[in-house]
Design a protein around this motif. Structure first.
Motif, PDB file in Angstrom:
ATOM      1  N   GLU A 101      -0.462   2.042  -5.130  1.00 14.77           N
ATOM      2  CA  GLU A 101      -0.911   0.839  -5.837  1.00 14.77           C
ATOM      3  C   GLU A 101      -0.776  -0.389  -4.948  1.00 14.77           C
ATOM      4  O   GLU A 101      -1.661  -1.246  -4.913  1.00 14.77           O
ATOM      5  CB  GLU A 101      -0.103   0.657  -7.127  1.00 14.77           C
ATOM      6  CG  GLU A 101      -0.471   1.665  -8.212  1.00 14.77           C
ATOM      7  CD  GLU A 101       0.446   1.591  -9.428  1.00 14.77           C
ATOM      8  OE1 GLU A 101       0.261   2.422 -10.329  1.00 14.77           O
ATOM      9  OE2 GLU A 101       1.347   0.718  -9.455  1.00 14.77           O
ATOM     10  N   GLU A 104      -3.600  -0.371  -2.441  1.00 17.54           N
ATOM     11  CA  GLU A 104      -4.860  -0.811  -3.054  1.00 17.54           C
ATOM     12  C   GLU A 104      -4.897  -2.334  -3.161  1.00 17.54           C
ATOM     13  O   GLU A 104      -5.929  -2.963  -2.882  1.00 17.54           O
ATOM     14  CB  GLU A 104      -5.045  -0.171  -4.434  1.00 17.54           C
ATOM     15  CG  GLU A 104      -5.344   1.315  -4.390  1.00 17.54           C
ATOM     16  CD  GLU A 104      -6.599   1.650  -3.591  1.00 17.54           C
ATOM     17  OE1 GLU A 104      -7.610   0.934  -3.729  1.00 17.54           O
ATOM     18  OE2 GLU A 104      -6.533   2.615  -2.796  1.00 17.54           O
ATOM     19  N   LYS A 107      -5.588  -3.726   0.239  1.00 16.50           N
ATOM     20  CA  LYS A 107      -6.995  -3.556   0.617  1.00 16.50           C
ATOM     21  C   LYS A 107      -7.868  -4.600  -0.072  1.00 16.50           C
ATOM     22  O   LYS A 107      -8.767  -5.173   0.560  1.00 16.50           O
ATOM     23  CB  LYS A 107      -7.475  -2.144   0.243  1.00 16.50           C
ATOM     24  CG  LYS A 107      -7.007  -1.068   1.190  1.00 16.50           C
ATOM     25  CD  LYS A 107      -7.541   0.290   0.769  1.00 16.50           C
ATOM     26  CE  LYS A 107      -7.103   1.383   1.727  1.00 16.50           C
ATOM     27  NZ  LYS A 107      -7.529   2.712   1.270  1.00 16.50           N
TER      28      LYS A 107
END
Ligand SMILES: [Zn+2]
Length: 145
Positions: A101, A104, A107
């Motif tokens: 998580e 992510e 990113k």
């Protein structure tokens, strides 16, 4: 005359020699239950990890220290260990999920940063173009004077 008569055996009336130095030497002899000494060469602590399973005697013997191992206790210890491994595995899986998580989020933040950089480059280009136009206009105004 025999030797028995000259030197009668009165040894039960004599204190043992070691009794003079260790006053507690007789305590161990008076106990009903005495713990056996550990055999030499046996490790101080052994978790009985490697056992010999004897089908004939239906018993377990530790291959490392030679102790007779209670089968139920041995299985219970292994079961508790596996329960710990299960708990640790669950914790590690949660940690992996948390890290994914976080990755992510990083990113998405990287994508947003690249978009902001691109927007800033366009704005900088517009400012440079305006600056160039203003400079040319200034040169033109000065040239007219
Ligand atoms: Zn052992």
């Amino acid at each position: 005359m025999t030797d028995e008569v000259l030197h009668p055996d009165d040894s039960e009336n004599v204190l043992t020699f070691t009794g003079r130095f260790d006053t507690n030497a007789d305590i161990r002899d008076r106990l009903n239950l005495v713990e056996a000494d550990k055999p030499e060469g046996v490790p101080l602590y052994c978790n009985h990890g490697n056992v010999l399973v004897d089908e004939h005697s239906r018993g377990l013997t530790c291959r490392r220290c030679g102790a007779v191992v209670d089968p139920f206790d041995w299985i219970l210890t292994r079961t508790k260990f596996e329960s710990q491994v299960d708990w640790q595995l669950k914790e590690l899986r949660q940690e992996i999920k948390d890290h994914r998580e976080g990755l992510e989020k990083l990113k998405r933040e990287e994508t947003n940063c690249r978009a902001r950089i691109k927007t800033a480059q366009f704005r900088l280009n517009d400012v440079n173009m305006a600056l160039l136009a203003a400079g040319e206009k200034l040169v033109k105004v000065k040239g007219e004077k």
